[in-house]
Design an enzyme around this catalytic site. Sequence first.
Site, PDB file in Angstrom:
ATOM      1  N   TYR A  61      -2.489  -0.965  10.246  1.00  0.00           N
ATOM      2  CA  TYR A  61      -2.512  -1.357   8.788  1.00  0.00           C
ATOM      3  C   TYR A  61      -1.292  -0.790   8.167  1.00  0.00           C
ATOM      4  O   TYR A  61      -0.265  -1.488   7.276  1.00  0.00           O
ATOM      5  CB  TYR A  61      -3.702  -0.579   8.201  1.00  0.00           C
ATOM      6  N   SER A 111       0.850  -1.143   0.010  1.00  0.00           N
ATOM      7  CA  SER A 111       0.115  -0.069   0.057  1.00  0.00           C
ATOM      8  C   SER A 111       0.849   1.171  -0.086  1.00  0.00           C
ATOM      9  O   SER A 111       2.028   1.125   0.540  1.00  0.00           O
ATOM     10  CB  SER A 111      -0.771  -0.155   1.146  1.00  0.00           C
TER      11      SER A 111
END
Length: 730
Positions: free
Chosen positions: A611, A598
């Site tokens: 995350y 990401s």
Amino acid sequence: MSSYKFVNFLWDDAKAASLDPVGRLVYRSNLLGSDQRITNTGGGNTSAKLFEIDPLTGQKVEVLWVKGSGGDLRTSNRDNFSSLYQDKLIALQQVYAAKANKGLKSEAEDAMVAMYFHTTFNLNPRASSIDTPLHSFLPGKHVDHMHPNAIIAIAASKNCEKLTQEIFGGDMAYVGWMRPGFELGLAMQEVARKQPAVKAIMMGQHGFISWDDNEKVCYTRTLDLIEKAAAYIEQKYAAKGGDATAFGGQKYASLAPEARNAAFAAILPWLRGQVSQQKRFIGTVQDDEKILRFVNSKDAARLAELGTSCPDHFLRTKIKPLYIDWNPQSEDAATLKKKLAAGLEQYRKDYAAYYAACKRANSPAIRDANPTVVLIPGLGMIAWGKDKSESRVTAEFYNCAVEVMRGAEAIDTYIALPQQEAFDIEYWLLEEAKLQRMPAEKELARQTIIVVGAGSGIGKETAHRLVKEGAHIVCVDLNPAAAEATAKEIEAKYGVGIGVAGTGLSNCGPALGLAANITDRASIRAMLDKVALAYGGFDSICVTAGIFVPSDTSGHIPDDKWALTFNINVTGSYLVADEAFKTWKEQGLRGNLVLTTSANAAVAKKGSLAYDTSKAAANHLVRELSIELAPLVRVNGVAPATVVQGSAMFPRDRVIGSLAKYAIPYTDDEATDSLVTKLAQFYADRTLTKSPITPADQAEAYFLLVTKRLSKTTGQIVTVDGGLHEAFLR
Ligand SMILES: [Zn+2]
């Protein structure tokens, strides 16, 4: 015949009456093709001589509508038929008669194939079949040429001519083996002239042809003759002792189904690697009772060595299968592997010797020398093809060959086509020209790619992107229904192909939906074994599964949510890589692993501690794995940012939460799509390229990384974030 036991009578008068004449030909063809006992996939052809208005003269002319080159009777439609002026086809006999050096298998005979184009009626672009003269030169208005196992069993018997007379009396004439073409058409014309009462011909080592001026009678005659052949064979087969004594009786016992699956899963990726050194192949497993009866029998080794008979069969099954004399009761898996390796080596030598012995001055170069059919006692059959459809066709044709041998051995002695004749079909210049005319293979053809997380979002989009390039896709998801749904969408779009074979999972088409939990090593292994059973192995894996667990209202993330985030986003990818690498090493073919990280991996920010940290770990996992898995597997990552559209990570409440966080105006009753668009545009405005980022944008990156286009890139992260300068790697 009043009732049929060995074929399906499906003709519906009302249905037939509702169709135009060409429609009735298509209808008859589909009915015949729908019954595997009548003809094999892609095999046989049908025709009708119909009167049409000539667009050039406005006059009525007789037109031969005949199934064209390629295609399959079961699935064909009007477009699969060529239409040719019948009088011009007949006139070609004069052209041929005037040629010097004509004769069976002569260049003059082959040159006639190009002449059929000159007889095209009404600009129909469908290329005509090599069997066109058979249909044109026989007197019936309707002609069926079929490859039924029961009739080929007689055609492949040592005493075919005598048996034909005995079984059919005067109803069926006989023509010995001739390669299909102009000469065979002329020979059949001669038979029909000399024996005007006859309306069918047995074609030695091949099949049969029958005709009538009435299409329903033609259809019924085809069925009657097959029924008669099958009844004769089954009566003799039963009298000889039936299944118990088939193929000389049983030598080995089948392993139990679970043991067979385990043995196949263990051996298939390795075997795929062995046969895929030149070009990759996709496998199909067949282990039903019929194939097991054959591979377990005393005569299997002898019969397998003889090879297949019908030309249609051996074009796919090769001159012979590879039979492995492995004792499933007393020998282990390691011995099987050793015997397979030795068997493959011998097979390639035999194939080279066959080529050397039979080749002619102008023969095309030797083709891949690996077997396309492998027979293993106790286990069953493995068939190979360039894609799933073709590997199922290969399996289907060997199933047919087994049926043919069963029938022939029940009534007589099975004989195969002489090697030179088989070679002259396999390396026929016309066949070579057909191969050369085939469109180039797609970029990901011959590959199976596993997409983990294919049930939604980027994974689903990637599955659709890769299948477009010819890959077979295993859609994997924690949610089995979602995985299945993506696979079904793909199948609905691309079809399942034509071959009718394959046991269990191996009966699948270009896509398969499987469930797996990537945090559980055993679940991953079970999934990979299923992929081996379905396709024989796999080439690349894209892991798009991931999780975003938001912090609680105080901004804190509970320990279990932290663990879950790392379990899925980091450990899951590692476990997939670690388990898959075992299979990749067995297979020995280059592959690709693409993980999903990401933009957050590089940008520290508030509210996504677990995350972001997990994705930073995933970035480094890509680099570590690229070293561990080199040189066999390239490992790269795709780093998306804020894909809102179609993402399972952005349910309505998270979208609303984000809109509120960024003070973007919205109303509670606003449609989700509208909310998503607002948020996507907000994120887009933060990027350098100012456009919303879609799952399709991400899929493009996965596509590039599994192709050879970036074949020198490994250990890298490709960002697809619209250009976020804060996320630039430094
Ligand atoms: Zn044929």
